[in-house]
Design an enzyme around this catalytic site. Structure first.
Site, PDB file in Angstrom:
ATOM      1  N   LYS A 111      56.585   9.894  23.964  1.00 44.22           N
ATOM      2  CA  LYS A 111      57.186   9.138  25.072  1.00 44.22           C
ATOM      3  C   LYS A 111      58.291   9.950  25.769  1.00 44.22           C
ATOM      4  O   LYS A 111      58.432   9.888  26.983  1.00 44.22           O
ATOM      5  CB  LYS A 111      57.687   7.774  24.595  1.00 44.22           C
ATOM      6  N   LYS A 193      45.002   7.163  22.051  1.00 45.48           N
ATOM      7  CA  LYS A 193      44.883   5.773  21.620  1.00 45.48           C
ATOM      8  C   LYS A 193      45.070   4.866  22.824  1.00 45.48           C
ATOM      9  O   LYS A 193      45.774   5.219  23.766  1.00 45.48           O
ATOM     10  CB  LYS A 193      45.910   5.467  20.523  1.00 45.48           C
ATOM     11  N   LYS A 196      49.339   0.357  26.339  1.00 46.11           N
ATOM     12  CA  LYS A 196      49.731  -0.338  27.570  1.00 46.11           C
ATOM     13  C   LYS A 196      50.261   0.664  28.577  1.00 46.11           C
ATOM     14  O   LYS A 196      50.007   0.555  29.758  1.00 46.11           O
ATOM     15  CB  LYS A 196      50.818  -1.370  27.264  1.00 46.11           C
TER      16      LYS A 196
HETATM   17  P1  ATP Z   1      53.175   0.979  24.637  1.00 46.10           P
HETATM   18  O1  ATP Z   1      52.201   1.912  25.307  1.00 46.10           O
HETATM   19  O2  ATP Z   1      54.147   0.348  25.582  1.00 46.10           O
HETATM   20  O3  ATP Z   1      53.833   1.588  23.412  1.00 46.10           O
HETATM   21  P2  ATP Z   1      51.190  -0.230  22.958  1.00 46.10           P
HETATM   22  O4  ATP Z   1      49.880  -0.515  23.569  1.00 46.10           O
HETATM   23  O5  ATP Z   1      51.310   0.979  22.083  1.00 46.10           O
HETATM   24  O6  ATP Z   1      52.274  -0.239  24.121  1.00 46.10           O
HETATM   25  P3  ATP Z   1      52.921  -1.773  21.221  1.00 46.10           P
HETATM   26  O7  ATP Z   1      53.616  -2.986  21.770  1.00 46.10           O
HETATM   27  O8  ATP Z   1      53.697  -0.515  21.113  1.00 46.10           O
HETATM   28  O9  ATP Z   1      51.597  -1.528  22.119  1.00 46.10           O
HETATM   29  O10 ATP Z   1      52.290  -2.125  19.802  1.00 46.10           O
HETATM   30  C1  ATP Z   1      51.955  -3.462  19.420  1.00 46.10           C
HETATM   31  C2  ATP Z   1      51.053  -3.442  18.195  1.00 46.10           C
HETATM   32  O11 ATP Z   1      49.738  -2.974  18.562  1.00 46.10           O
HETATM   33  C3  ATP Z   1      51.513  -2.482  17.099  1.00 46.10           C
HETATM   34  O12 ATP Z   1      51.251  -3.075  15.848  1.00 46.10           O
HETATM   35  C4  ATP Z   1      50.656  -1.254  17.279  1.00 46.10           C
HETATM   36  O13 ATP Z   1      50.487  -0.515  16.084  1.00 46.10           O
HETATM   37  C5  ATP Z   1      49.359  -1.901  17.725  1.00 46.10           C
HETATM   38  N1  ATP Z   1      48.560  -0.978  18.554  1.00 46.10           N
HETATM   39  C6  ATP Z   1      48.939  -0.424  19.727  1.00 46.10           C
HETATM   40  N2  ATP Z   1      47.962   0.342  20.224  1.00 46.10           N
HETATM   41  C7  ATP Z   1      46.935   0.285  19.337  1.00 46.10           C
HETATM   42  C8  ATP Z   1      45.636   0.874  19.291  1.00 46.10           C
HETATM   43  N3  ATP Z   1      45.220   1.664  20.259  1.00 46.10           N
HETATM   44  N4  ATP Z   1      44.849   0.605  18.228  1.00 46.10           N
HETATM   45  C9  ATP Z   1      45.266  -0.217  17.226  1.00 46.10           C
HETATM   46  N5  ATP Z   1      46.493  -0.804  17.215  1.00 46.10           N
HETATM   47  C10 ATP Z   1      47.311  -0.562  18.257  1.00 46.10           C
HETATM   48 MG    MG Z   2      53.237   1.492  21.368  1.00 43.33          MG
END
Ligand code: ATP
Ligand code: MG
Length: 326
Positions: A111, A193, A196
Site C-alpha cells: 500500500k 488478490k 477493494k
Molecule cells: P482493501 O483493498 O481496501 O485492503 P480488501 O478487499 O483487502 O480491501 P479488507 O477490508 O482489507 O478487504 O479485508 C476484509 C477481509 O477480507 C479480511 O479478512 C481479508 O483477509 C479478507 N480478504 C480480502 N481480500 C481477500 C481475497 N482476495 N481473498 C480472500 N479473502 C480476502
Molecule cells: Mg485489505
C-alpha cells in the site's frame, strides 16, 4: 464460549473475495462463538478518501454484511469509530511494537508503494488491528490469508504486553487465524488478490449482467490459447471460483471438460455464472429488503456499538490499572 473478532474496511464495496475468504464464514461462526464483527472505518482512513464517500461506504458495508447473513440477534456488529477504546488501546500497543516488524509487513509495503507521501497510520495499521482484536480478548480471528502476517504481529504484541504488565496471569490471549478453503481469491485480472482498492473485483451485490461482463474477459489458463487447446484447471482462476460456487459434481465435470478441451472457456464461465447466481441472487434480495428499513439497520448498529463499548471499556479499565495509568 470462545470469542471471535474480525473486521472489514469500508474502503469499497464488499466483494466475493471478502465473502469467500471471511464474511461467509462469519455468518456460520456467529452460531458457534460469541462473535464481534466490525466495520473498521479508522483503518480505511489510512489511505486518501473523501468523507462523504466514507459515510456512504460504511452504510453500504453494513447493508452487505447483513445481506450476507450476519444476524444482529446472534452477533455484535458495529462501526469501529463508535467505540473510541480501539484507538486508545492502539496507542498503548504502539509503545510496545517494534518499528522493524511494522516496516516488513507485506500489506504496508504494497500500500505504501502506491502513495506519494506515506502516512504513519498506514505503518501502524496492524497495531490498531491488534487493538481491535485484543480489546475483546478474542481468541480466534476469521480472516483471509492476507491477514495472517498481521495476526502474527498481534500475537507478538499480546505476548509482549502480558510479559511486561501481567506476568503472573495471562491477560490477553494470543489470537489465532481461522481460514476458509477459499482463503485467497484472485482478482479477475489474475494478477493479484481480489481487493477493494485494486478494482479487480466482483461485488457481492453486483447485478448479474454486470458480473457476466466482467467474467467474459476474465483471465483463465494462460497456456490455453485456442479453443481446441486442452487446459489445466488447477492454474485457472475460473476453476477456483467454480470450487467456491459450484456443486462438487459440476466442479468435477468442469475439470474434465477443461482438460479434454470439451468446453471452451466461455462455456465454463457460463456455468460459473449460473452457480454464482444461485448463491448471490438470494443475498441481493435480502439486501433490497434491508435497504427498505434503514432505521432498523441504524438501530442494530447502535446496539452493537453499545454492547461492544461495554466490553471494551472493561478491558481498558484493567489495562490502565495494570499499566499505572489513571
Ligand atoms: P482493501 O483493498 O481496501 O485492503 P480488501 O478487499 O483487502 O480491501 P479488507 O477490508 O482489507 O478487504 O479485508 C476484509 C477481509 O477480507 C479480511 O479478512 C481479508 O483477509 C479478507 N480478504 C480480502 N481480500 C481477500 C481475497 N482476495 N481473498 C480472500 N479473502 C480476502
Ligand atoms: Mg485489505
Amino acid at each position: 464460549m470462545s470469542r471471535i473478532f474480525s473486521g472489514i474496511q469500508p474502503s469499497g464495496a464488499l466483494h466475493i473475495g471478502n465473502y469467500l475468504g471471511a464474511v461467509k464464514n462469519w455468518a456460520d461462526l456467529q452460531h458457534k462463538y460469541e462473535s464481534f464483527f466490525c466495520i473498521v472505518d479508522y483503518h480505511a482512513i489510512t489511505v486518501p478518501y473523501d468523507p462523504d464517500d466514507l459515510r456512504a461506504r460504511t452504510t453500504d458495508m453494513a447493508l452487505s454484511l447483513l445481506a450476507a447473513g450476519l444476524d444482529p440477534a446472534k452477533c455484535t456488529l458495529f462501526v469501529q469509530s463508535a467505540v473510541p477504546e480501539h484507538t486508545e488501546l492502539a496507542w498503548i500497543f504502539n509503545t510496545l511494537t517494534p518499528l522493524g516488524e511494522l516496516e516488513r509487513q507485506t500489506q504496508f509495503k504494497e500500500k505504501a508503494s502506491k502513495e506519494e507521501s506515506v502516512p504513519a497510520g498506514l505503518l501502524n495499521y496492524p497495531v490498531l488491528q491488534a487493538a481491535d482484536i485484543l480489546l475483546y480478548r478474542a481468541e480466534l480471528v476469521p480472516v483471509g490469508e492476507d491477514q495472517v502476517q498481521h495476526l502474527e504481529l498481534s500475537r507478538e504484541i499480546s505476548r509482549k504486553w502480558n510479559a511486561r504488565f501481567s506476568p503472573a496471569k495471562v491477560f490477553f490471549p494470543e489470537p489465532k487465524p481461522l481460514l476458509t478453503p477459499t482463503r485467497r481469491v484472485m482478482g479477475l485480472d489474475g494478477q493479484a488478490k481480489m481487493s477493494k482498492s485494486l478494482g479487480n473485483t466482483v461485488e457481492l451485490l453486483e447485478d448479474p449482467v454486470s458480473i457476466w461482463e466482467k467474467l467474459k474477459p476474465a483471465v483463465t489458463d494462460p497456456k490455453r490459447v485456442r479453443r481446441t487447446d486442452p487446459g489445466t484447471p488447477e492454474v485457472c482462476n475460473i476453476y477456483h471460483l467454480h470450487k467456491a460456487f459450484s456443486p462438487p459434481a459440476t466442479v468435477e465435470h468442469v475439470a474434465v471438460q477443461c482438460r479434454t478441451a470439451g468446453w471452451g472457456c466461455i462455456d465454463c464461465k457460463k456455468v460459473l455464472h449460473e452457480s454464482m447466481e444461485r448463491e448471490l441472487a438470494p443475498i441481493r434480495a435480502r439486501a433490497k429488503e434491508i435497504a427498505g428499513n434503514p432505521a432498523k439497520m441504524k438501530k442494530d448498529l447502535a446496539a452493537g456499538a453499545e454492547h461492544a463499548r461495554s466490553i471494551a471499556s472493561e478491558t481498558m479499565g484493567e489495562v490502565k490499572k495494570k499499566m499505572g495509568l489513571t
